[in-house]
Design a protein around this motif. Sequence first.
Motif, mmCIF file in Angstrom:
data_model
loop_
_atom_site.group_PDB
_atom_site.id
_atom_site.type_symbol
_atom_site.label_atom_id
_atom_site.label_comp_id
_atom_site.label_asym_id
_atom_site.label_seq_id
_atom_site.Cartn_x
_atom_site.Cartn_y
_atom_site.Cartn_z
ATOM 1 N N LYS A 88 33.089 0.455 13.149
ATOM 2 C CA LYS A 88 32.737 -0.924 13.509
ATOM 3 C C LYS A 88 32.053 -0.985 14.868
ATOM 4 O O LYS A 88 31.075 -1.734 15.050
ATOM 5 N N GLU A 89 32.520 -0.221 15.826
ATOM 6 C CA GLU A 89 31.963 -0.275 17.175
ATOM 7 C C GLU A 89 30.504 0.178 17.204
ATOM 8 O O GLU A 89 29.659 -0.458 17.865
ATOM 9 N N GLU A 90 30.207 1.263 16.503
ATOM 10 C CA GLU A 90 28.829 1.770 16.496
ATOM 11 C C GLU A 90 27.895 0.807 15.770
ATOM 12 O O GLU A 90 26.768 0.554 16.210
ATOM 13 N N ALA A 91 28.345 0.268 14.655
ATOM 14 C CA ALA A 91 27.514 -0.694 13.926
ATOM 15 C C ALA A 91 27.250 -1.934 14.763
ATOM 16 O O ALA A 91 26.119 -2.451 14.797
ATOM 17 N N LEU A 92 28.264 -2.414 15.449
ATOM 18 C CA LEU A 92 28.092 -3.598 16.290
ATOM 19 C C LEU A 92 27.126 -3.312 17.434
ATOM 20 O O LEU A 92 26.319 -4.181 17.802
ATOM 21 N N ARG A 93 27.175 -2.108 17.990
ATOM 22 C CA ARG A 93 26.242 -1.744 19.061
ATOM 23 C C ARG A 93 24.802 -1.827 18.572
ATOM 24 O O ARG A 93 23.925 -2.385 19.256
ATOM 25 N N HIS A 94 24.529 -1.275 17.389
ATOM 26 C CA HIS A 94 23.174 -1.343 16.824
ATOM 27 C C HIS A 94 22.772 -2.781 16.534
ATOM 28 O O HIS A 94 21.638 -3.195 16.814
ATOM 29 N N ALA A 95 23.688 -3.533 15.954
ATOM 30 C CA ALA A 95 23.374 -4.918 15.601
ATOM 31 C C ALA A 95 23.064 -5.748 16.846
ATOM 32 O O ALA A 95 22.082 -6.507 16.872
ATOM 33 N N ARG A 96 23.879 -5.610 17.882
ATOM 34 C CA ARG A 96 23.644 -6.364 19.119
ATOM 35 C C ARG A 96 22.295 -6.032 19.731
ATOM 36 O O ARG A 96 21.570 -6.916 20.209
ATOM 37 N N ASP A 97 21.948 -4.755 19.736
ATOM 38 C CA ASP A 97 20.678 -4.329 20.331
ATOM 39 C C ASP A 97 19.507 -4.995 19.620
ATOM 40 O O ASP A 97 18.595 -5.523 20.266
ATOM 41 N N ASN A 98 19.541 -4.986 18.292
ATOM 42 C CA ASN A 98 18.444 -5.606 17.538
ATOM 43 C C ASN A 98 18.484 -7.127 17.641
ATOM 44 O O ASN A 98 17.431 -7.777 17.736
ATOM 45 N N CYS A 123 33.088 -1.945 5.277
ATOM 46 C CA CYS A 123 31.814 -2.601 5.582
ATOM 47 C C CYS A 123 31.977 -4.112 5.693
ATOM 48 O O CYS A 123 31.318 -4.759 6.525
ATOM 49 N N VAL A 124 32.826 -4.685 4.860
ATOM 50 C CA VAL A 124 33.107 -6.117 4.944
ATOM 51 C C VAL A 124 33.625 -6.469 6.342
ATOM 52 O O VAL A 124 33.191 -7.455 6.959
ATOM 53 N N GLU A 125 34.540 -5.654 6.863
ATOM 54 C CA GLU A 125 35.061 -5.888 8.209
ATOM 55 C C GLU A 125 33.952 -5.772 9.250
ATOM 56 O O GLU A 125 33.881 -6.558 10.200
ATOM 57 N N ILE A 126 33.069 -4.791 9.069
ATOM 58 C CA ILE A 126 31.950 -4.619 9.992
ATOM 59 C C ILE A 126 31.039 -5.841 9.965
ATOM 60 O O ILE A 126 30.649 -6.384 11.014
ATOM 61 N N TYR A 127 30.677 -6.305 8.768
ATOM 62 C CA TYR A 127 29.775 -7.454 8.652
ATOM 63 C C TYR A 127 30.391 -8.708 9.273
ATOM 64 O O TYR A 127 29.702 -9.476 9.962
ATOM 65 N N ARG A 128 31.666 -8.917 9.066
ATOM 66 C CA ARG A 128 32.311 -10.099 9.643
ATOM 67 C C ARG A 128 32.324 -10.028 11.163
ATOM 68 O O ARG A 128 32.130 -11.052 11.847
ATOM 69 N N THR A 129 32.514 -8.848 11.706
ATOM 70 C CA THR A 129 32.484 -8.679 13.158
ATOM 71 C C THR A 129 31.094 -8.949 13.702
ATOM 72 O O THR A 129 30.928 -9.632 14.727
ATOM 73 N N ILE A 130 30.068 -8.421 13.031
ATOM 74 C CA ILE A 130 28.689 -8.653 13.477
ATOM 75 C C ILE A 130 28.365 -10.142 13.448
ATOM 76 O O ILE A 130 27.764 -10.687 14.392
ATOM 77 N N ALA A 131 28.755 -10.825 12.375
ATOM 78 C CA ALA A 131 28.475 -12.258 12.272
ATOM 79 C C ALA A 131 29.176 -13.041 13.384
ATOM 80 O O ALA A 131 28.617 -14.007 13.925
ATOM 81 N N ASP A 132 30.383 -12.626 13.739
ATOM 82 C CA ASP A 132 31.114 -13.290 14.823
ATOM 83 C C ASP A 132 30.438 -13.086 16.172
ATOM 84 O O ASP A 132 30.408 -13.999 17.011
ATOM 85 N N LYS A 158 28.838 -10.547 -0.358
ATOM 86 C CA LYS A 158 28.347 -11.926 -0.252
ATOM 87 C C LYS A 158 29.342 -12.779 0.521
ATOM 88 O O LYS A 158 28.958 -13.557 1.416
ATOM 89 N N GLU A 159 30.610 -12.642 0.232
ATOM 90 C CA GLU A 159 31.637 -13.455 0.896
ATOM 91 C C GLU A 159 31.793 -13.066 2.368
ATOM 92 O O GLU A 159 32.294 -13.863 3.165
ATOM 93 N N ALA A 160 31.333 -11.857 2.737
ATOM 94 C CA ALA A 160 31.406 -11.402 4.131
ATOM 95 C C ALA A 160 30.204 -11.851 4.953
ATOM 96 O O ALA A 160 30.135 -11.562 6.149
ATOM 97 N N GLY A 161 29.251 -12.543 4.323
ATOM 98 C CA GLY A 161 28.106 -13.056 5.063
ATOM 99 C C GLY A 161 26.786 -12.374 4.779
ATOM 100 O O GLY A 161 25.758 -12.708 5.377
ATOM 101 N N VAL A 162 26.777 -11.399 3.864
ATOM 102 C CA VAL A 162 25.524 -10.741 3.486
ATOM 103 C C VAL A 162 24.689 -11.705 2.644
ATOM 104 O O VAL A 162 25.206 -12.342 1.721
ATOM 105 N N GLY A 163 23.400 -11.811 2.972
ATOM 106 C CA GLY A 163 22.518 -12.723 2.248
ATOM 107 C C GLY A 163 21.563 -12.050 1.291
ATOM 108 O O GLY A 163 21.171 -12.613 0.272
ATOM 109 N N HIS A 164 21.147 -10.817 1.625
ATOM 110 C CA HIS A 164 20.190 -10.077 0.810
ATOM 111 C C HIS A 164 20.771 -8.716 0.435
ATOM 112 O O HIS A 164 21.383 -8.046 1.275
#
Length: 324
Positions: A88-98, A123-132, A158-164
Motif C-alpha cells: 500500500k505504501e509504495e502504491a500510494l507514493r506513486h499515486a501521489r506523485d502523479n 488491491c481494494v485496500e490500496i485503491y481505497r487508500t489512494i482515493a482517501d 468497482k465498489e473500491a472506486g475503480v472507474g475503468h
Amino acid sequence: MKTLSELEAAIVDGYRLSTEEALDLLHGADLDGLCEAADRVRQRCMGDRFDTCSIMNARSGRCSEDCKWCAQSAHHRTAIDVYPLTNKEEALRHARDNHDKGVARFSLVTSGRTMTDEQIDRCVEIYRTIADECSGFRNGKLCASMGLLSREQLLKLKEAGVGHYHCNIETAPSHFPKLCTTHTLDEKLKTIGWAKEVGLKICSGGIIGMGETAEQRIEMAFALRDIGVASIPVNILNPIPGTPLEKMDRLSDDDILRTFALFRLINPRAYIRFAGGRTLLKPELQERILHSGANAAVVGDLLTTIGSGIAEDWELFIRNGFSL
C-alpha cells in the motif's frame, strides 16, 4: 461511395463507418486529407480536452502467458525486474506523485493471467487508500489492469472506486492466435463483458506493428467499436530483446498516422490514447499524431520501459491546442 468530406460530416452526425468505407479510405484517401478529417471529427465529437493517465507496474514478471510481445512472460528471457504485488505504501507514493503533477487517472497494472481473491482484496485496500489521500483520483478516476478476472472480483474493484477496467484485445481477432496461445480473445471478451455488467467503463486497445496487415489494424478498430470502449490505447511495438518480436521492423510513419486517423473515424467518441512506443517517434511525428485523431495519452513511465517526462508532455499537449 461517399467522399471523405461527406463521410466526415456523416460521422459527426452519428453515422457509423462501414468496413468497406474504412478499407477504401485505408487504400485510397490522401494521407494529409485523412488526418485533417480525423482531427476535425475529434474536435467536433470530443472537443479539445486531453485525457491523461499514468500506470504503476504493481506486479512484475513471471507471467504464465506466452504473449510474443511481452517482456514479462516467463516463456521469454528478458532483463526485467521481477517482484511480487506491491504494498500500500509504495502504491500510494506513486499515486501521489502523479496526482500532484496533474495526471487525470491512475492505474495499477499487474503481470500474470489473473489475480487471486486475496490479491484483489489487497488491491481494494490500496485503491481505497489512494482515493482517501488523492482527491483528484476519486469519482471513477482510478483504473485497473489485472488480467482475466471474475465478475465478483471486478465488482469488488468497482465498489473500491475503480472507474475503468483495462483489458487490451491486443490485435485483430484474426491475428491474435499467432501471437498468444495460452489464452484466447474470447476469454478476454468474457472479462470485458463482466466488467461492463458491474458498471465499469472499458479501456481496450492493442499494439500495432506486430506483423499484422493494415487491413487487420482496421479489423481491430471495428472490434473495439463493437465492444463499446471508452478509451482505446494505441501502442506502437517497442521490440524488447529476448521476446519473439525483438527483430520486428517498426511501422512507417505513414502507416502509424493512417492507423490513428482511421481509429478516430471508426470510433469518433472514444479517447484515442497515445500509449507505448511514443518515445520512439520523432517529435514532429508525435505532434502530427496529435492532429490525426489522438486526444489522450499514457504519461510517465510504462510497465517495463521508460516513458516520457510529464512536464514536457503538458507543454506538448498545450502547444498543440489541447486543454488538460
